[in-house]
Motif scaffolding. Structure first.
Motif, PDB file in Angstrom:
ATOM      1  N   GLU A  58       0.811  -1.216   0.000  1.00 41.72           N
ATOM      2  CA  GLU A  58       0.000   0.000   0.000  1.00 41.72           C
ATOM      3  C   GLU A  58       0.841   1.261   0.000  1.00 41.72           C
ATOM      4  OE1 GLU A  58      -2.974  -0.088   2.981  1.00 41.72           O
ATOM      5  OE2 GLU A  58      -4.051  -1.771   2.057  1.00 41.72           O
ATOM      6  N   ASP A  63      -4.426   0.601  -1.036  1.00 44.44           N
ATOM      7  CA  ASP A  63      -5.414  -0.492  -1.098  1.00 44.44           C
ATOM      8  C   ASP A  63      -5.030  -1.566  -2.123  1.00 44.44           C
ATOM      9  OD1 ASP A  63      -7.011   0.586   0.882  1.00 44.44           O
ATOM     10  OD2 ASP A  63      -8.222   1.742  -0.532  1.00 44.44           O
ATOM     11  N   ARG A  66      -5.557  -5.483  -1.379  1.00 43.30           N
ATOM     12  CA  ARG A  66      -6.823  -6.166  -1.634  1.00 43.30           C
ATOM     13  C   ARG A  66      -6.839  -6.753  -3.031  1.00 43.30           C
ATOM     14  NH1 ARG A  66     -10.892  -2.127  -0.686  1.00 43.30           N
ATOM     15  NH2 ARG A  66     -10.518  -1.429  -2.834  1.00 43.30           N
ATOM     16  N   ARG A 120     -10.302   4.061  -7.857  1.00 40.32           N
ATOM     17  CA  ARG A 120      -9.364   4.946  -7.162  1.00 40.32           C
ATOM     18  C   ARG A 120      -9.323   6.329  -7.795  1.00 40.32           C
ATOM     19  NH1 ARG A 120      -8.328   4.005  -2.355  1.00 40.32           N
ATOM     20  NH2 ARG A 120      -6.420   5.242  -2.564  1.00 40.32           N
ATOM     21  N   ASP A 124     -12.987   6.543  -5.029  1.00 39.79           N
ATOM     22  CA  ASP A 124     -13.510   5.273  -4.483  1.00 39.79           C
ATOM     23  C   ASP A 124     -15.003   5.109  -4.763  1.00 39.79           C
ATOM     24  OD1 ASP A 124     -10.998   4.606  -3.500  1.00 39.79           O
ATOM     25  OD2 ASP A 124     -11.378   5.568  -1.562  1.00 39.79           O
ATOM     26  N   TYR A 129     -16.591  -0.166  -7.432  1.00 44.61           N
ATOM     27  CA  TYR A 129     -16.112  -1.189  -6.506  1.00 44.61           C
ATOM     28  C   TYR A 129     -17.078  -2.373  -6.463  1.00 44.61           C
ATOM     29  CZ  TYR A 129     -14.581  -3.488  -2.238  1.00 44.61           C
ATOM     30  OH  TYR A 129     -14.144  -4.422  -1.334  1.00 44.61           O
ATOM     31  N   HIS A 200     -16.667   0.643   6.394  1.00 42.31           N
ATOM     32  CA  HIS A 200     -15.366   0.564   5.739  1.00 42.31           C
ATOM     33  C   HIS A 200     -14.281   0.982   6.710  1.00 42.31           C
ATOM     34  CE1 HIS A 200     -16.926  -0.222   1.721  1.00 42.31           C
ATOM     35  NE2 HIS A 200     -17.869   0.674   1.969  1.00 42.31           N
TER      36      HIS A 200
END
Length: 426
Positions: A58, A63, A66, A120, A124, A129, A200
């Protein structure tokens, strides 16, 4: 604690992958490389969750851990399918199907990467997503469902117990994978509809805290561990079971030595001809041969099996409360065999009523061929395979070695005569 869990799982998976890749006697089972790819992919997926690795990734791509973890998980799912296809299809057909699966994997990972990057760049975006999760969970869920159904079905057809247990454990692991997929679908609906049902940025401190970590961390961890254990169990148990089998065969071969020697010394023609030295160290071959030779000797001794010895041995067994038990039957059979071997070696003794030259009671009291009894019939617990026959002969050999019953049947003792030589009753 959570880092230790992820690191430990990753280490176990890498060790399992090394075991699969390592050649075992120059032979690698079908699907070895697919299984290794599965285990390494899962190991990388869980390794990416370790804080040190996650922070390092990261620092380069926020992120990004993930995306990396999810990509490795899909690679593991593809390896599962490849392993399954190699077992179920012909080699050429399996290769074609695997190539298509790898192509789908590349398309899925590319789509996830594009959606991740777009999300991104758009602050976000929850919709982007949600599409990202949709690709991921669809691929994973379909694979878990198909693989779980097939492993459970195949478990019922497997002959080896370790395979049946392993496949059922794998199927249970697929259930946990589907539980994780259901959690992801729930999260997908929450994101798509902007319900914010799943907060989140909340990190899991333990596998069960907060509660959602049971589904997001514990369920996939259990799924991977159970799938790995189930698929690796037969490969691990097999050499151990072979070691136990060879040890049992070697010990049984030695335990039958005295019974075999007495029978073959008496009837040498039952000894099978040697087929060469290449099988001299094969415990299965040697034991099988010894069992056959003993059984052939028992058959050859049938004319010398005394009914009177059987009756005497049965009375001894009854006095010990073993009538009708395998141990009791073995004691009777051992007594009959010992008497038959003695009779075969010494020849027929005088007729009933005549004392033997040794002054001991006669073994038969009749010539061979009269008052004989056949070998005991095979019972339902003796299906006729090597292990069952060996277990029975081991009982007989133990009783034969211990000589738990007299070799000869007793004969009635004549009443004493009076000094004048007349019967005292007259």
């Amino acid at each position: 604690m959570i880092d230790l869990l992820f690191a430990g799982v990753a280490l176990v998976l890498l060790l399992a992958a090394g075991y699969w890749v390592r050649g075992r006697g120059g032979h690698r089972p079908t699907g070895t490389w697919a299984m290794a790819a599965l285990l390494v992919s899962f190991a990388c997926a869980f390794g990416s969750y370790v804080s040190v690795v996650e922070n390092a990734v990261e620092n380069v791509v926020p992120d990004g851990g993930r995306l990396l973890s999810n990509s490795f998980t899909l690679a593991a799912a593809t390896a599962v399918l490849a392993f399954m296809l190699q077992l179920d299809l012909e080699p050429d057909e399996a290769r074609r199907s695997i190539r298509r699966r790898v192509l789908f994997l590349g398309i899925s990972v590319t789509g996830m990467t594009v959606l991740f990057t777009a999300s991104r760049l758009n602050d976000d975006s929850p919709q982007l997503y949600a599409l990202y999760v949709l690709i991921y969970i669809t691929y994973l869920g379909v694979t878990a469902k198909d693989f779980g159904r097939q492993t459970w079905k195949q478990a019922g057809h497997s002959r080896r117990r370790s395979q049946r247990v392993g496949l059922r454990v794998t199927a249970v692991g697929c259930v946990f994978a589907l539980l994780y997929a259901a959690y992801k679908v729930f999260g997908l609906v929450s994101i798509g509809l902007e319900l914010n049902l799943l907060p989140h940025g909340v990190r899991c401190s333990t596998p069960i805290s907060p509660v959602r970590c049971v589904f997001s961390v514990t369920a996939p961890a259990l799924a991977v561990l159970l799938i790995t254990l189930g698929l690796t169990l037969p490969a691990v148990v097999w050499p151990f079971s072979q070691f136990l089998r060879r040890r049992w065969e070697t010990r049984s071969f030695a335990a039958l030595a005295l019974l075999w020697k007495d029978i073959t010394d008496t009837i040498p023609e039952v000894v099978l001809a040697s087929e060469g030295s290449q099988q001299a160290d094969d415990s299965d071959f040697l034991l099988h041969r010894r069992v056959i030779e003993i059984n052939d000797g028992v058959f050859a001794l049938r004319p010398h099996r005394s009914a009177r010895v059987q009756e005497s041995a049965e009375r001894t067994v009854a006095a010990r409360g073993l009538t009708g038990t395998p141990e009791g039957d073995a004691i009777v059979e051992a007594a009959i065999l010992r008497a038959a071997v003695h009779t075969k070696r010494t020849g027929p003794e005088p007729m009933t009523g005549a004392p033997s030259m040794t002054g001991l009671p006669s073994t038969h009291g009749t010539r061979p061929g009269t008052e004989t009894v056949p070998p005991p019939p095979r019972t339902p617990s003796r299906p006729g395979d090597l292990r069952a026959e060996t277990e029975w002969l081991l009982l007989v050999a133990r009783a034969y070695t211990q000589n738990e019953t007299p070799t000869r049947a007793p004969t009635p003792t004549p009443e004493p005569l009076t000094p004048s030589g007349t019967d005292p009753r007259t």
